[in-house]
Each structure stands twice: as structure tokens, then as C-alpha cells.
Design an enzyme around this catalytic site. Structure first.
Site, PDB file in Angstrom:
ATOM      1  N   ASN A  74      -6.322  -8.152   0.602  1.00  0.00           N
ATOM      2  CA  ASN A  74      -7.487  -8.591   0.028  1.00  0.00           C
ATOM      3  C   ASN A  74      -6.972  -9.580  -1.215  1.00  0.00           C
ATOM      4  OD1 ASN A  74      -8.851  -6.854   1.811  1.00  0.00           O
ATOM      5  ND2 ASN A  74      -9.011  -5.310   0.305  1.00  0.00           N
ATOM      6  N   HIS A 101      -0.724  -6.124  -2.458  1.00  0.00           N
ATOM      7  CA  HIS A 101      -0.555  -4.819  -1.707  1.00  0.00           C
ATOM      8  C   HIS A 101      -0.931  -5.163  -0.459  1.00  0.00           C
ATOM      9  CE1 HIS A 101      -4.177  -4.471  -3.816  1.00  0.00           C
ATOM     10  NE2 HIS A 101      -4.722  -4.077  -2.940  1.00  0.00           N
ATOM     11  N   HIS A 145      -2.068  -6.591  -8.102  1.00  0.00           N
ATOM     12  CA  HIS A 145      -0.925  -6.654  -7.840  1.00  0.00           C
ATOM     13  C   HIS A 145      -0.990  -6.723  -6.087  1.00  0.00           C
ATOM     14  CE1 HIS A 145       3.371  -4.748  -8.632  1.00  0.00           C
ATOM     15  NE2 HIS A 145       3.158  -4.927  -7.303  1.00  0.00           N
ATOM     16  N   HIS A 183      -2.667  -3.060   2.840  1.00  0.00           N
ATOM     17  CA  HIS A 183      -2.991  -2.116   3.595  1.00  0.00           C
ATOM     18  C   HIS A 183      -2.592  -1.610   4.765  1.00  0.00           C
ATOM     19  CE1 HIS A 183      -6.596  -1.363   0.337  1.00  0.00           C
ATOM     20  NE2 HIS A 183      -6.286  -2.744   0.191  1.00  0.00           N
ATOM     21  N   CYS A 236      -0.433  -2.890 -15.149  1.00  0.00           N
ATOM     22  CA  CYS A 236      -0.790  -2.923 -13.986  1.00  0.00           C
ATOM     23  C   CYS A 236      -0.392  -1.509 -13.288  1.00  0.00           C
ATOM     24  CB  CYS A 236       0.124  -3.887 -13.441  1.00  0.00           C
ATOM     25  SG  CYS A 236       0.188  -4.042 -11.471  1.00  0.00           S
ATOM     26  N   ASP A 238      -2.977   5.465  -0.149  1.00  0.00           N
ATOM     27  CA  ASP A 238      -3.989   5.233  -0.736  1.00  0.00           C
ATOM     28  C   ASP A 238      -4.638   6.568  -1.330  1.00  0.00           C
ATOM     29  OD1 ASP A 238      -5.826   2.380  -1.067  1.00  0.00           O
ATOM     30  OD2 ASP A 238      -6.705   4.146  -1.420  1.00  0.00           O
ATOM     31  N   CYS A 245       2.399  -1.453 -10.846  1.00  0.00           N
ATOM     32  CA  CYS A 245       3.821  -1.384 -11.629  1.00  0.00           C
ATOM     33  C   CYS A 245       4.058  -0.107 -12.156  1.00  0.00           C
ATOM     34  CB  CYS A 245       3.637  -2.472 -12.713  1.00  0.00           C
ATOM     35  SG  CYS A 245       3.796  -4.268 -12.198  1.00  0.00           S
TER      36      CYS A 245
HETATM   37  P1  AMP Z   1      -7.906  -3.483  -3.038  1.00  0.00           P
HETATM   38  O1  AMP Z   1      -9.554  -3.250  -3.132  1.00  0.00           O
HETATM   39  O2  AMP Z   1      -7.469  -4.273  -1.629  1.00  0.00           O
HETATM   40  O3  AMP Z   1      -7.428  -4.317  -4.325  1.00  0.00           O
HETATM   41  O4  AMP Z   1      -7.171  -2.016  -2.942  1.00  0.00           O
HETATM   42  C1  AMP Z   1      -6.557  -1.334  -3.974  1.00  0.00           C
HETATM   43  C2  AMP Z   1      -6.505   0.023  -3.485  1.00  0.00           C
HETATM   44  O5  AMP Z   1      -5.863   0.834  -4.206  1.00  0.00           O
HETATM   45  C3  AMP Z   1      -7.704   0.820  -3.131  1.00  0.00           C
HETATM   46  O6  AMP Z   1      -7.917   1.426  -1.716  1.00  0.00           O
HETATM   47  C4  AMP Z   1      -7.535   2.084  -4.086  1.00  0.00           C
HETATM   48  O7  AMP Z   1      -8.097   3.216  -3.520  1.00  0.00           O
HETATM   49  C5  AMP Z   1      -6.034   2.040  -4.087  1.00  0.00           C
HETATM   50  N1  AMP Z   1      -5.635   2.751  -5.417  1.00  0.00           N
HETATM   51  C6  AMP Z   1      -6.022   2.413  -6.709  1.00  0.00           C
HETATM   52  N2  AMP Z   1      -5.379   3.361  -7.602  1.00  0.00           N
HETATM   53  C7  AMP Z   1      -4.538   4.099  -6.590  1.00  0.00           C
HETATM   54  C8  AMP Z   1      -3.433   5.057  -7.005  1.00  0.00           C
HETATM   55  N3  AMP Z   1      -3.203   5.528  -8.145  1.00  0.00           N
HETATM   56  N4  AMP Z   1      -2.753   5.694  -6.119  1.00  0.00           N
HETATM   57  C9  AMP Z   1      -3.170   5.375  -4.838  1.00  0.00           C
HETATM   58  N5  AMP Z   1      -3.988   4.219  -4.519  1.00  0.00           N
HETATM   59  C10 AMP Z   1      -4.804   3.755  -5.378  1.00  0.00           C
END
Ligand code: AMP
Length: 113
Positions: free
Chosen positions: A86, A99, A97, A101, A6, A32, A9
């Protein structure tokens, strides 16, 4: 998913770099990588859970308190912000995982879907 695979993680463990904006015992927040607003941070529990459906009461409180702390530290608590999670395929969840926003720093669209 195996938590070892993950990405959030790995960020929580410090194995992948992130631009951290908040951390406590249970929660981490970082910017992000593809911001969709001038302020766009992700608030994640350190413990792996797939999404809101797997979130226990204690984690829910810790995450929401961290959302408030991030809104304040990022300077959007007065101007306003959006906190959204989401959940699942139709909810456009791309990282499995939990989260939240935190988006702000400009007038956001009224569209939610
Ligand atoms: P979701 O589509 O709601 O699952 O959001 C996942 C978010 O994680 C997206 O906005 C991505 O731009 C962000 N994301 C993915 N990998 C990383 C990373 N390594 N560092 C920061 N944000 C990330």
C-alpha cells in the site's frame, strides 16, 4: 518521519517484539499483528524508506526475493498467495515504512480495492 519514531524500524532493531519468519542482511519479515488471512506476513527493508516511491533498485530486489522466500517458508508458494504494498493515503498505507504484505493460506477475494 524520523526513523527513530518508526515502528517498523523499532521492530527491525529488536526494540519492539515481533514474530519473525525471515531475516537477511537487508530485509526482515514478521507476522502481521492483525492477520487478514491464515498466512499474513510483512516483508520490510531494514533501512527506513517511506514507501515504494523511495525504494532503490537494490532494495527492490532484496525485498522481492524475501517475498518469495517467505511464501515458500510459510507453505503458500504452491497454493498461491498475494504480495501487495500500500502506498500513500489513497493506497491505505498506515505505517510509513515500506512493506509488502504476503497473504495466503486460503482462497483470497478477487477484489483489489
Ligand atoms: P498498511 O496499512 O499497508 O500500512 O499495513 C500496516 C500493517 O502493519 C497492518 O496490517 C498492521 O496490522 C501491521 N502492524 C502494525 N503494527 C504492527 C506490529 N507491531 N507488528 C506486526 N504488524 C503490525
Amino acid at each position: 518521519m524520523n526513523p527513530l519514531d518508526c515502528i517498523f524500524c523499532k521492530i527491525a532493531a529488536g526494540e519492539i517484539p515481533s514474530d519473525r519468519v525471515y531475516e537477511d542482511e537487508f530485509v526482515l519479515a514478521f507476522r502481521d499483528i492483525h492477520p487478514q488471512a491464515p498466512v499474513h506476513a510483512l516483508v520490510v527493508p531494514k533501512k527506513h524508506m517511506k514507501n515504494l516511491l523511495e525504494c532503490d533498485d537494490g532494495t527492490a530486489v532484496a525485498v522481492l526475493n524475501a517475498v518469495k522466500a517467505v511464501a515458500k517458508s510459510e507453505g503458500v508458494s504452491e497454493s498461491g498467495f498475494r504480495a501487495v504494498t500500500n502506498c500513500g493515503p489513497d493506497g491505505a498505507q498506515s505505517v510509513e515504512h515500506l512493506h509488502f504484505h504476503v497473504l495466503g493460506g486460503a482462497q483470497l477475494s478477487g477484489r483489489m480495492g
